[in-house]
Each structure stands twice: as C-alpha cells, then as structure tokens.
Design an enzyme around this catalytic site. Structure first.
Site, PDB file in Angstrom:
ATOM      1  CG  ASN A 137      96.505  90.069 118.644  1.00 59.72           C
ATOM      2  OD1 ASN A 137      96.796  88.915 118.975  1.00 59.72           O
ATOM      3  ND2 ASN A 137      95.260  90.466 118.430  1.00 59.72           N
TER       4      ASN A 137
ATOM      5  CE  LYS B 123      94.510  89.911 114.928  1.00 63.07           C
ATOM      6  NZ  LYS B 123      93.614  90.527 113.965  1.00 63.07           N
TER       7      LYS B 123
ATOM      8  CG  HIS C 187      91.114  91.128 119.383  1.00 63.32           C
ATOM      9  ND1 HIS C 187      90.439  90.722 118.257  1.00 63.32           N
ATOM     10  CD2 HIS C 187      92.157  91.886 118.957  1.00 63.32           C
ATOM     11  CE1 HIS C 187      91.061  91.223 117.194  1.00 63.32           C
ATOM     12  NE2 HIS C 187      92.106  91.922 117.587  1.00 63.32           N
TER      13      HIS C 187
ATOM     14  CD  GLU D 175      90.636  88.760 115.237  1.00 60.95           C
ATOM     15  OE1 GLU D 175      91.461  88.120 115.911  1.00 60.95           O
ATOM     16  OE2 GLU D 175      90.953  89.573 114.341  1.00 60.95           O
TER      17      GLU D 175
ATOM     18  CD  GLU E 160      92.752  95.998 117.719  1.00 67.35           C
ATOM     19  OE1 GLU E 160      93.889  96.010 117.240  1.00 67.35           O
ATOM     20  OE2 GLU E 160      92.122  94.956 117.959  1.00 67.35           O
TER      21      GLU E 160
ATOM     22  N   GLY F 131      92.468  93.479 109.739  1.00 67.53           N
ATOM     23  CA  GLY F 131      92.767  92.450 108.740  1.00 67.53           C
ATOM     24  C   GLY F 131      92.223  92.741 107.357  1.00 67.53           C
TER      25      GLY F 131
ATOM     26  CB  SER G 156      94.946  97.673 108.220  1.00 67.12           C
ATOM     27  OG  SER G 156      94.052  96.605 107.998  1.00 67.12           O
TER      28      SER G 156
HETATM   29  P1  13P Z   1      95.648  93.717 111.675  1.00 70.02           P
HETATM   30  O1  13P Z   1      96.831  94.599 111.995  1.00 70.02           O
HETATM   31  O2  13P Z   1      96.040  92.442 111.007  1.00 70.02           O
HETATM   32  O3  13P Z   1      94.587  94.488 110.933  1.00 70.02           O
HETATM   33  O4  13P Z   1      95.000  93.296 113.070  1.00 70.02           O
HETATM   34  C1  13P Z   1      94.730  94.267 114.001  1.00 70.02           C
HETATM   35  C2  13P Z   1      94.350  93.610 115.275  1.00 70.02           C
HETATM   36  O5  13P Z   1      93.300  92.999 115.373  1.00 70.02           O
HETATM   37  C3  13P Z   1      95.289  93.691 116.404  1.00 70.02           C
HETATM   38  O6  13P Z   1      94.715  93.250 117.566  1.00 70.02           O
END
Ligand code: 13P
Length: 257
Positions: free
Chosen positions: A13, A15, A99, A101, A171, A177, A217
């Site tokens: 992903n 982003k 997601h 976010e 997640e 992150g 992560s």
């Molecule tokens: P990270 O791997 O950067 O923690 O992000 C995970 C994520 O949100 C994947 O959709």
C-alpha cells in the site's frame, strides 16, 4: 498461512507516495528481483494517477495492481472521486477499502465501507477490507467485539458466492507506521477471530478459503514469523513496500512451498 485452502497475498500500500516516473523506476527495479513467485500473489496498491503506468509496467509480470480507495456510487456529482468501473477499466484488480487512514481523516464509517465493498464486488474487483482497533480499544479489552462488528457490517449483504473475491486485512492502528508490530500471537489471534466471524456468517467452507492479511509495520525481519501463524495469509505492507529490495524479502518470506 494455509495454502491448501486459500491464496497467500502480499500487497503493498503505497499511500500518498511516488510519482509516475518513480512508479516506472520501481517496476524496473522490482521485476528482476521478484521473478515469478509461485506460491503467493503479489499486489501493489498505488495512487490513482499512477495506475495506468503501473498496469503497463507490470503487464508482463505476476504483479497485480490495486487502488487505495474507490467510491460506492456508479457516477455523479462527487468531485474528486473515482468509481469502481473506472478502476476496472484502467486494469485494476484489487482495491483497498476502509483503511484506517481513510476512516480517520475522511470520515469513512463501517457503513460506507460496506457500500464500497458491494460496489467493488459488483464490478468484479477484489476488495481488501481493512479492520483494526486503536491502542485505547485494545487496552479496554474490546478488540474482538470491535473487529466482529467491523467485519459483520463490512460484509452485510455480500452473498456467499462473492466471498471468494474478498480479502480481509487486520491492521491494528497502533502498529501502522509506528515500527511497533503486533506480536505473531496477537496477529494470529485476531485473524483467527476474523475467520470465526466469517464462519458464522457463511459456513466453514467459505471461512477456510478467505485470505486474511496482517498489516502494521510488517517488514523483512518480522514477516516470516507473522506468516507462520495459520490464520495469517499474507500482509498489507506500507513503508516496506516503497523499497523494492525490502518488499521482495517479504514476498520471499511468503513464497515458501
Ligand atoms: P506500515 O507498514 O507502514 O506500518 O503501514 C501499514 C499499512 O497501513 C498498510 O495498509
């Protein structure tokens, strides 16, 4: 992972990262490193504007392209939004829905997630439905209740025969992150609980066949341990999907016979 019953899927992903030229350069770097993984499906979910370039760059490879969001309506006055048909025609196979976010910054709810999931399935896309708890919710001990609720609402009205297209990604918000990964046991426990919810809704056969990913992560160092959990069928990778060598190492961890 349990390859006898379901696909292992490693999805990146991106982003809000990478331009079109960076997308092309990434593809050229990734393809020779990746080869043709036999035991797992590889997906890259990229920003909308990068989709045509990504589809072109990966057309002669095993990498499928995904989007990071979609709208639930088929057309209309929704400035800035993109429909599932537009994505389908652009060559997209997967689409991340709900997601954290998007839930946090763009007011997505379990109900909008459900509408998007149904729209994506109707268009023949494969939704990657994200669920997960915050640190506060975990500490309050409501993780399982919350996940159950999120999965049930996300799948409301989805018929059993469409479930073979659905991917669920667990997640935990506190792991995204942050560099703070869930332990393999924590990831395994929640993914197992998600499968139990699917079993209650659709029966054992469907539950056995649905791919459930872990995200948060995940990286080259911890991927193998997470994927060793029987109910963790892959990963949704943020940061580590932006560097080809790191992403390949995660794919390699999943691509064991
Ligand atoms: P990270 O791997 O950067 O923690 O992000 C995970 C994520 O949100 C994947 O959709």
């Amino acid at each position: 992972m349990n390859r006898r019953y379901r696909k292992t899927i490693i999805a990146g992903n991106w982003k809000m990262n990478k331009t079109i030229s960076e997308t092309k350069a990434f593809a050229e770097e990734l393809k020779p490193l990746l080869g043709k993984p036999k035991w797992c499906e590889v997906v890259l979910c990229v920003p909308y504007v990068n989709i045509p370039a990504a589809v072109r760059a990966f057309k002669d490879s095993r990498v499928a392209i995904g989007a990071e969001n979609c709208h639930s309506e088929s057309h209309g006055a929704y400035t800035g939004e993109v429909t599932v048909e537009m994505l389908k025609e652009a060559g997209v196979k997967y689409v991340i829905i709900g997601h954290s976010e998007r839930r946090q910054y763009y007011n997505e709810t379990d109900f909008t997630v459900n509408k998007k999931v149904r729209a994506a399935l109707d268009a023949g896309l494969y939704p990657i439905v994200c669920v997960g708890e915050s640190l506060e919710q975990r500490e309050l001990g409501v993780t399982m209740e919350l996940i159950t609720y999120q999965v049930k609402v996300a799948l409301a009205g989805v018929p059993a025969d469409k479930m073979r297209h659905v991917v669920i990604a667990y997640e935990p918000l506190w792991a995204i992150g942050t560099g703070k990964t869930a332990t393999a046991e924590q990831a395994g426990e929640v993914c197992e609980a998600i499968r139990a919810v699917v079993r209650k809704l659709y029966g054992a056969r469907v539950a056995r066949s649905v791919t459930i990913q872990y995200g948060g992560s995940m990286n080259a160092r911890n991927a193998a341990e997470l994927l060793a959990q029987p109910d963790v069928d892959g990963g949704l990778i943020g940061g580590a999907s932006l560097k080809a060598p790191d992403f390949v190492q995660i794919v390699n961890a999943a691509n064991q016979e």
